[in-house]
Enzyme design. Structure first.
Site, PDB file in Angstrom:
ATOM      1  N   ASP B 137     -17.962   2.717 -18.764  1.00  0.00           N
ATOM      2  CA  ASP B 137     -18.682   1.679 -18.193  1.00  0.00           C
ATOM      3  C   ASP B 137     -20.009   2.125 -17.415  1.00  0.00           C
ATOM      4  OD1 ASP B 137     -17.037   0.146 -19.380  1.00  0.00           O
ATOM      5  OD2 ASP B 137     -15.789  -0.426 -17.646  1.00  0.00           O
ATOM      6  N   ARG B 295     -15.522   3.181 -27.355  1.00  0.00           N
ATOM      7  CA  ARG B 295     -15.087   4.385 -26.373  1.00  0.00           C
ATOM      8  C   ARG B 295     -14.380   5.449 -27.142  1.00  0.00           C
ATOM      9  NH1 ARG B 295      -9.822   1.213 -23.304  1.00  0.00           N
ATOM     10  NH2 ARG B 295      -8.399   1.782 -24.873  1.00  0.00           N
TER      11      ARG B 295
END
Lengths: 408, 408
Positions: B137, B295
């Site tokens: 993030d 991810r």
């Protein structure tokens, strides 16, 4: 003249390149591209590929996904219903002195090949109409496998390897359901099993659309996995085209879940199963749709796939040169180990609109695939493609501001 | 001792390797790994990394995604609420003669670092507790950027390049809405803009969660794109954490769409927007959640990211050696071009639980990011990682049948 049709793949431009280069090699004076498939062909959206490729690094086509010339989903009408369209196409062919038309596509596109071929023959015209296979679904009859499939399979297997690493990090039980493309055949879903090749456990459960699927069975299978496993997570691969057979556990079958507002119509089978499993098990459940990336993942292309796609394009030119008409070039497997193929052809009419599903011996029980499937799939994902990059990103080719040639 | 925490990234094992190798380099006798973060630490799930790595090709850690040692989401209690847990941890540290504890994680994990550090100091113990940043993030304060982010950004940009090729093949209008991770910050969504670097148009509209978002504005933006563009498709990037501000067009805000049965709770913002746009525009609309692959996409890691992640791990060992306690190692950017960084540190307490959002100057209007954002992001996705493969697939490392050391 060449055109592309149907859904994008990673390898369809390799076939375009193979056709172009072979044509130039045998001395064809002009190679045209029809943009947006037969739809663009009818509208006269034709480019001169010699001009397009002048000063153009056409090797980038090998690594560029989707359809360089654009695509369409158009089905040609029956000749008796609307012969005007066929006349239009024939006029364009005559005007440009087209000797062969190559159509790269799937089973609907082979219907187009069959219809066009029947038409040109019926009017005594000697233009060869030749199909070149492509589809990530791998569901074309007459060919051992389809260009484009190997790269998609490599993406699916690699993604499963990575998802397994991701899902394995926590201690608490979690179920992850991954939806893989394939409306009518489970070939690409089966490729998830390849994730087991390098010592990983791979998907715990695999459901291809050829297998009977019942929610109660699925819950029982999940229970078995949760009880028997050392690890907390369960990783499931499901075909987009999975048919849920029974009404049970409060769900009135897959169709019943779709409501008028349109929610569920936009969701796939994995999302449906996620909700069902969450209700039944109460644990963490996640669904993942691999979606478009599985058909345009050029950065992870299979070297074998790209090479074969280029070769099958070149072979289609050979077929046209031999005067064949209304056929599709095919790949025949000679052996698995060492992996060897030959090229061949089949009547387009015989495969048009048909779907080749996985055979019984490729499946294992209701929730896995067999060793035979793995042996079949493994050679198709081999070979890495050294991607040319700039700024840390792949360089892809695009047909910029196409100048259509003047047909007047 | 080292442990990993929070959500997986592609680079978190590079930091583990950096810590291990630096520790051995400076003569540390034993390096332990605590499995499943502080949760496993408390339960005594400790492995001897020297043993684990004996005869183990630990360079595979550089290319292996997710957490080799496992992870957790556990928050430690306040010391005053439950000091027993802290005593338990301290006992393990003492038993194993631990001189430093490294915790690789995000902002919640830095809270753990701050709490553990305060505790060991309060009991007069000289164990260094040092945090090592990671999160896709990129929303940690105190560091220019976060290890793990660059690789996720490279995946997002590459995927957008490929989706653009895919979406451009048809003539009919179609809108594709892609949801990118980031609940509280839009950094990863902004990375979609990098797809414009190599001459492609990139996403037509980008909505980060820092931007005000109204459905009416969105519809107007889409209308503008459809009218002004040469091509038929519109490609939209949206942050997972997008807040829809108004009740309009029959939708009672995002929350109102969730029903009791639980359908929509399982869907993200892109699916919500898909349905809204379909109702408004009537054209083909598709939503794509990039989901977990963004991810754990190790096959597409950023070389810069992996290298920095390894280095920041080694630097954390330097910090511990200098006797620092309760800090997180950081990355400071010296210049964009040429790209240069230095390492530093910050008090973990100052960043614990906080979220660094994109600044106003990184955004452009209500639906794009600025050149400043692109200049900031571009260096982070550079460099390719030559992945070691077998059977056409990446080789990833896993901690097999871990034998926890006997603490009795």
């Amino acid at each position: 003249m060449v055109a592309q049709s149907g859904g994008p793949t990673v390898a369809i431009n390799a076939s375009l390149l193979g056709i172009y280069e072979k044509a130039k090699q045998i001395g064809v004076k002009k190679v045209y591209g029809a943009c947006f498939g037969v739809e663009g062909l009818i509208e006269g959206k034709i480019v001169d590929l010699d001009e397009v490729f002048a000063g153009f690094r056409r090797n980038l086509l090998m690594q560029t996904p989707a359809c360089f010339l654009g695509s369409c989903r158009k089905r040609l009408p029956l000749v008796n219903d609307d012969s005007l369209i066929y006349d239009k196409i024939l006029n364009i062919f005559k005007k440009l002195d087209v000797g062969a038309f190559f159509y790269i596509g799937g089973n609907d596109s082979m219907e187009t090949v069959a219809k066009m071929s029947a038409y040109v023959k019926s009017v005594g015209c000697e233009i060869s109409i030749v199909g070149v296979p492509k589809t990530i679904d791998n569901d074309l009859f007459g060919t051992d496998h389809c260009p484009g499939f190997g790269s998609a399979a490599k993406f699916v297997a690699t993604t499963f390897l990575e998802l397994e690493r991701d899902c394995s990090v926590y201690c608490f039980p979690a179920i992850t359901i991954v939806e893989i493309m394939g409306r009518d055949a489970g070939w690409l879903t089966a490729a998830a099993a390849l994730a087991r090749l390098n010592g990983m456990q791979g998907p715990n459960l695999i459901y291809c659309c050829e297998q009977s699927f019942r929610l109660d069975d699925f819950f029982a299978d999940l229970n078995g996995e949760i009880k028997n496993k050392k690890k907390a997570f369960v990783l499931v691969a499901v075909s987009e085209g999975l048919q849920i057979l029974e009404k049970s556990k409060g769900f009135e079958g897959k169709k019943g879940w779709f409501d008028e507002f349109g929610h569920a119509k936009n969701s796939g089978v994995a999302k449906f199963l996620e909700i069902a499993v969450k209700k039944e098990f109460g644990c963490k459940v996640r669904s993942i749709e691999l979606s478009l990336p599985q058909r345009c993942c050029a950065h992870l292309a299979s070297g074998v796939d790209l090479q074969e796609s280029r070769q099958v394009g070149a072979y289609a030119v050979d077929l046209a040169q031999e005067g064949l008409n209304g056929v599709m070039a095919t790949i025949k497997r000679v052996s698995n180990e060492p992996y060897r193929i030959e090229f061949g052809f089949v009547e387009a009419l015989k495969i048009a609109g048909k779907v080749k599903q996985m055979s019984f011996e490729m499946l294992s029980g209701r929730n896995d695939v067999s060793k035979k499937a793995v042996d079949y799939l493994k050679p198709l994902i081999q070979g890495e493609v050294l991607i040319e990059r700039k700024n840390g990103l792949p360089l892809y080719a695009q047909l910029n501001e196409a100048t259509y040639i003047d047909l007047e």
